[in-house]
Motif scaffolding. Structure first.
Motif, PDB file in Angstrom:
ATOM      1  N   PRO A  36       6.784  -0.410   0.949  1.00  0.00           N
ATOM      2  CA  PRO A  36       6.639   0.812   1.732  1.00  0.00           C
ATOM      3  C   PRO A  36       6.595   0.521   3.218  1.00  0.00           C
ATOM      4  O   PRO A  36       6.118  -0.522   3.653  1.00  0.00           O
ATOM      5  N   VAL A  37       7.094   1.467   4.002  1.00  0.00           N
ATOM      6  CA  VAL A  37       7.073   1.351   5.458  1.00  0.00           C
ATOM      7  C   VAL A  37       5.908   2.192   5.954  1.00  0.00           C
ATOM      8  O   VAL A  37       5.968   3.420   5.939  1.00  0.00           O
ATOM      9  N   LEU A  38       4.819   1.544   6.378  1.00  0.00           N
ATOM     10  CA  LEU A  38       3.597   2.252   6.729  1.00  0.00           C
ATOM     11  C   LEU A  38       3.207   1.974   8.175  1.00  0.00           C
ATOM     12  O   LEU A  38       3.350   0.845   8.648  1.00  0.00           O
ATOM     13  N   GLY A  42      -0.274   0.001   7.339  1.00  0.00           N
ATOM     14  CA  GLY A  42      -1.151   0.703   6.409  1.00  0.00           C
ATOM     15  C   GLY A  42      -2.621   0.427   6.620  1.00  0.00           C
ATOM     16  O   GLY A  42      -3.455   0.845   5.817  1.00  0.00           O
ATOM     17  N   HIS A 117      10.636  10.134   1.399  1.00  0.00           N
ATOM     18  CA  HIS A 117       9.650  10.008   2.465  1.00  0.00           C
ATOM     19  C   HIS A 117       9.906   8.702   3.217  1.00  0.00           C
ATOM     20  O   HIS A 117      10.239   7.676   2.604  1.00  0.00           O
ATOM     21  N   SER A 119       8.100   6.444   4.255  1.00  0.00           N
ATOM     22  CA  SER A 119       7.320   5.298   3.781  1.00  0.00           C
ATOM     23  C   SER A 119       7.879   4.685   2.504  1.00  0.00           C
ATOM     24  O   SER A 119       7.530   3.561   2.155  1.00  0.00           O
ATOM     25  N   TRP A 120       8.744   5.426   1.789  1.00  0.00           N
ATOM     26  CA  TRP A 120       9.192   4.980   0.470  1.00  0.00           C
ATOM     27  C   TRP A 120      10.708   5.114   0.324  1.00  0.00           C
ATOM     28  O   TRP A 120      11.192   5.784  -0.585  1.00  0.00           O
TER      29      TRP A 120
END
Length: 480
Positions: A36-38, A42, A117, A119-120
């Motif tokens: 995921p791109v957070l 994150g 999204h 992030s995903w």
């Protein structure tokens, strides 16, 4: 409790995926697709999102209280050790809980004008029982409480990375509480309009998120299963990590050694992780322990995907002893492809699709001719090579080649492409007629120790048809 041992039988490989705090059951857990791109990686996690108010239905006895939430796709959102204990299930967002999460292509998956999204971006087609990354809950179609100890729920899951997008499948779950054990049967009927067959993906079947107080991951990963040999424990924060669980169970427990275990017969691949601070946190906090039984499966557009598992509540010793009372896993090959693939799957090739009718009909050739080869792979196993003195393949090959290659993995082999053993080439006849090919494994160099997986592939350099899609392997059984 059995003495813990921090040394594993195999060198556990850390996957390159580093999941973030927003990790839900939609997390990518293989090296095939990106993490995921957070924002800020994150850390720290944002405040817990607002979720729909719980609408729970309970089963309980003197040992366990279990609740499913009709505002969370009917997933298990409540589970206590004892009827008045603290809820162990983490409900930070609608991607945690104790539930089913499935994966297939394409990647990225876009439908009805919706894009994943940010992030995903790499999850692909990912129906999640509880809901989506935007915390929209999945729809419960029907449910019933059959008795004081049985529940049934049917759900239309949502595609995790998309905004409120129902998946083109339905999930059914049957739950039965007996003593300190919850037996779960899961059945998913796919009805996808996209009829392409995508590569096998890791499934979360099931996935479990517990509160940060349950930070000790315990399992047996050695070469002496079912002998009460010393257990393996991992009790610090760690990224998503493969576990070769040779007793078919793994557990998340608290400081006192109590929690839940997941037992799934003949499943040797579990994955664990811990995100956040160990030993603290409640059900709405980000700190969480993660566990999943993680088989690879092909998800056809029209398949019915079924599996069963047991949730055991209590001490590590109770969890382990439950596994010891179950039927032992197979000690050698006995794959009969009558109505399903028996966990077999493919790399860079495909078969004729679902339903399976008494054989696997596999393209004996590369789907992508820019890659070196293709493979027909078994599920993870635990065999002692000394006990498997021969392998038999009832098969029909259509190919100009006169040999096929058998290869195998041992504990510590990350993937087939990293193997040091060369494999073994056996003679075949490529006229499309069924024969029983018997390989005397006592004469095969390198067939020794513990075997964790086998695969069939083309012998490198062997003749290929001009159009590789015309090559064919029809496989009825793999036995000994």
């Amino acid at each position: 409790m059995q003495q813990m041992n921090g040394r594993a039988f195999l060198r556990v490989s850390l996957l390159v995926v580093v999941a973030g705090w927003l990790a839900g059951c939609g997390d990518e857990i293989t090296t095939v697709f990106p993490a995921p791109v957070l924002p800020n990686g994150g850390f720290p996690p944002p405040p817990a999102p607002v979720l729909p108010p719980p609408q729970r239905i309970f089963l309980e006895n003197a040992q366990v209280k279990l609740g499913i939430d009709l505002n969370a796709g009917g997933a298990i959102t409540y589970l206590t050790d004892g009827p008045t204990g603290e809820n162990m299930v983490n409900n930070y967002d609608l991607g945690r809980q104790l539930q089913t999460s499935l994966y297939s292509g394409p990647v990225p998956y876009e439908v009805n004008g919706k894009k994943p999204h940010p992030s995903w971006p790499g999850l692909g087609w990912n129906p999640v029982q509880t809901g989506d990354v935007h915390n929209n809950p999945a729809q419960v179609v029907t449910h019933r409480k059959d008795s004081t100890n049985r529940l049934y729920v049917k759900t239309v899951p949502l595609i995790w990375p998309l905004l409120n997008e129902p998946a083109d499948c339905q999930m059914e779950h049957w739950l039965e509480l007996k003593g300190n054990v919850v037996h779960v049967r899961s059945r998913t009927q796919l009805t996808r309009r996209d009829t392409a067959q995508y590569q096998a993906r890791t499934q979360e079947a099931p996935c479990v998120y517990l509160n940060g107080t349950h930070y000790r991951m315990v399992a047996y990963t050695g070469d002496k299963p079912f002998t009460n040999d010393a257990l393996f424990e991992f009790n610090t924060a760690h990224p998503i990590t493969d576990r070769y669980t040779t007793e078919n169970w793994a557990a998340l427990v608290n400081k006192a050694g109590r929690g839940i275990g997941i037992y799934r017969r003949n499943e040797f691949r579990f994955i664990s992780a811990f995100f956040g601070a160990t030993g603290i946190g409640g059900e709405r906090d980000g700190d969480t322990g993660y566990l999943t039984a993680a088989p690879f499966n092909v998800m056809d557009h029209n398949t019915v995907y079924e599996f069963e598992y047991d949730i055991v509540v209590g001490s590590v010793e109770q969890i382990r002893q439950f596994a010891y009372t179950q039927q032992r896993p197979a000690t050698g090959p006995n794959f009969q492809f009558v109505t399903d693939r028996q966990g077999w799957h493919y790399a860079n090739t495909r078969d004729a699709g679902w339903p399976i009718r008494n054989e696997l009909s596999v393209q004996w050739g590369r789907s992508d001719i820019t890659l070196d080869n293709f493979a027909v792979k078994s599920p993870k196993v635990f065999w002692r090579a000394a006990d498997v003195k021969r392998l038999q393949f009832e098969a029909a090959f259509t190919t100009p080649a006169t040999t096929a290659r058998l290869n195998w993995r041992k504990p510590g082999d990350v993937e087939f492409k990293t193997l040091t053993n060369p494999g073994f080439d056996f003679l075949i006849v490529g006229d499309g007629q069924f024969r029983t090919y018997t390989v005397d494994m006592t004469k095969v160099p390198g067939w020794e120790g513990i075997i964790t997986q086998i695969q069939l592939e083309a012998t490198p350099g062997a003749p290929r048809p001009a159009n590789e899609r015309t090559g064919r392997l029809r496989l009825r059984r793999v036995t000994q």
